[in-house]
Enzyme design. Structure first.
Site, short mmCIF file in Angstrom:
data_model
loop_
_atom_site.label_atom_id
_atom_site.label_comp_id
_atom_site.label_asym_id
_atom_site.label_seq_id
_atom_site.Cartn_x
_atom_site.Cartn_y
_atom_site.Cartn_z
N HIS A 135 24.56 24.63 34.49
CA HIS A 135 23.75 24.59 33.26
C HIS A 135 22.89 25.84 33.09
CE1 HIS A 135 19.87 23.90 35.24
NE2 HIS A 135 20.63 23.33 36.17
N HIS A 144 33.64 38.62 35.49
CA HIS A 144 34.71 37.86 36.14
C HIS A 144 34.10 36.99 37.23
CE1 HIS A 144 38.64 38.00 38.76
NE2 HIS A 144 38.29 36.79 38.42
O1 JB2 Z 1 43.77 50.27 31.66
C1 JB2 Z 1 44.82 49.65 31.52
C2 JB2 Z 1 45.44 48.92 32.56
N1 JB2 Z 1 45.10 48.71 33.81
C3 JB2 Z 1 46.05 47.92 34.34
N2 JB2 Z 1 45.47 49.62 30.33
C4 JB2 Z 1 46.64 48.96 30.17
N3 JB2 Z 1 47.22 48.96 28.96
N4 JB2 Z 1 47.23 48.25 31.14
C5 JB2 Z 1 46.63 48.23 32.32
N5 JB2 Z 1 46.98 47.64 33.42
C6 JB2 Z 1 48.18 46.79 33.61
O2 JB2 Z 1 47.71 45.54 34.06
C7 JB2 Z 1 49.08 47.36 34.71
O3 JB2 Z 1 50.13 48.13 34.17
C8 JB2 Z 1 49.59 46.10 35.38
O4 JB2 Z 1 50.86 45.68 34.91
C9 JB2 Z 1 48.57 45.01 35.06
C10 JB2 Z 1 47.71 44.66 36.26
O5 JB2 Z 1 48.52 43.90 37.16
P1 JB2 Z 1 48.07 43.57 38.64
O6 JB2 Z 1 48.97 42.50 39.13
O7 JB2 Z 1 47.94 44.82 39.41
O8 JB2 Z 1 46.58 43.04 38.50
P2 JB2 Z 1 46.00 41.88 37.58
O9 JB2 Z 1 44.89 42.47 36.80
O10 JB2 Z 1 47.06 41.18 36.82
O11 JB2 Z 1 45.42 40.84 38.64
C11 JB2 Z 1 44.31 41.21 39.47
O12 JB2 Z 1 43.15 40.52 39.04
C12 JB2 Z 1 43.28 39.08 39.08
C13 JB2 Z 1 42.03 38.48 38.50
C14 JB2 Z 1 44.68 40.83 40.90
O13 JB2 Z 1 43.67 41.29 41.77
C15 JB2 Z 1 44.83 39.33 41.03
O14 JB2 Z 1 45.08 38.97 42.37
C16 JB2 Z 1 43.57 38.65 40.51
N6 JB2 Z 1 43.75 37.21 40.59
#
Ligand code: JB2
Length: 206
Positions: A135, A144
């Site tokens: 609350h 996050h």
């Molecule tokens: O600045 C950006 C950028 N940074 C990463 N601009 C654009 N357009 N795309 C971006 N990306 C894209 O996000 C990358 O190309 C990649 O495909 C994706 C990030 O994927 P990744 O699996 O590395 O991280 P995530 O953000 O999906 O997940 C992270 O955060 C979650 C909260 C991981 O640490 C997870 O384990 C966590 N649960």
């Protein structure tokens, strides 16, 4: 805004969690955008990664809601500056969010999270799996709250701050902007901006 389907920006691990929330809520996946050319056309839990993130003019013409599913808060912030999309708030149906809580545009509340009365959650925030926002807590834009983290009553977390998995922010404690709280930490006192702290009790690193 058309909210019966959603466009996801990001094609990584966090996008899987966002897609799972949309599926559970009965929302279709209209597109998945990612600038990493090696991912375009690939499968992500049964959906095709459509292509690169479209330009601003394209977003202005789209009435389908969109969500940035990237864990890095600065990346989410950069994308909002470049994409004038209709940002959609997405809440997994197993999350419990009290009617008095406020949740900003483009925020994802994941499975099993709890958001209690009068909590105020900003835009493009992630309240991750099983996190607790008690609350009167506040979470700033691009924040996050990682899986199973807990913000006790009246705690506040500034813009862009990451509260790591399983960390606890004690009641009424204030954490500043763009700080990082290590997984499993217990934060007992105020934390400023741009700091990384960890441990029990949590102390600055480095
Ligand atoms: O600045 C950006 C950028 N940074 C990463 N601009 C654009 N357009 N795309 C971006 N990306 C894209 O996000 C990358 O190309 C990649 O495909 C994706 C990030 O994927 P990744 O699996 O590395 O991280 P995530 O953000 O999906 O997940 C992270 O955060 C979650 C909260 C991981 O640490 C997870 O384990 C966590 N649960």
């Amino acid at each position: 805004m058309n909210t019966s389907t959603i466009q996801i920006i990001g094609g990584g691990g966090h996008a899987k969690v966002a897609i799972a929330a949309a599926e559970a809520a009965g929302i279709g996946i209209a597109a998945i955008f990612d600038d990493d050319a090696s991912k375009q056309g690939r499968d992500l839990i049964g959906y095709r990664i459509t292509g690169a993130v479209p330009d601003a003019a394209w977003w202005r013409g789209s009435d389908v809601g969109a969500l940035i599913a990237i864990g890095d808060g600065r990346a989410r912030q950069r994308i909002t500056a470049r994409c004038p999309a209709r940002w959609q708030t997405l809440i997994h149906p197993t999350a419990w969010v009290h009617a008095s809580a406020r949740v900003g545009a483009g925020t994802l509340i994941c499975a099993g999270a709890i958001v209690q009365p009068d909590a105020v959650i900003g835009a493009h925030v992630i309240i991750n799996t099983g996190a607790v926002v008690e609350h009167d807590c506040k979470v700033g834009d691009f924040g996050h709250i990682a899986p199973m983290a807990c913000l006790a009553g009246g705690a506040s977390v500034g813009d862009g701050t990451l509260v790591g998995a399983g960390a606890v922010i004690s009641p009424a404690v204030k954490v500043g902007n763009w700080s990082t709280i290590g997984a499993g930490s217990v934060v007992l006192g105020e934390v400023g901006d741009g700091l990384t702290i960890a441990g029990v009790p949590a102390r600055p690193l480095g």
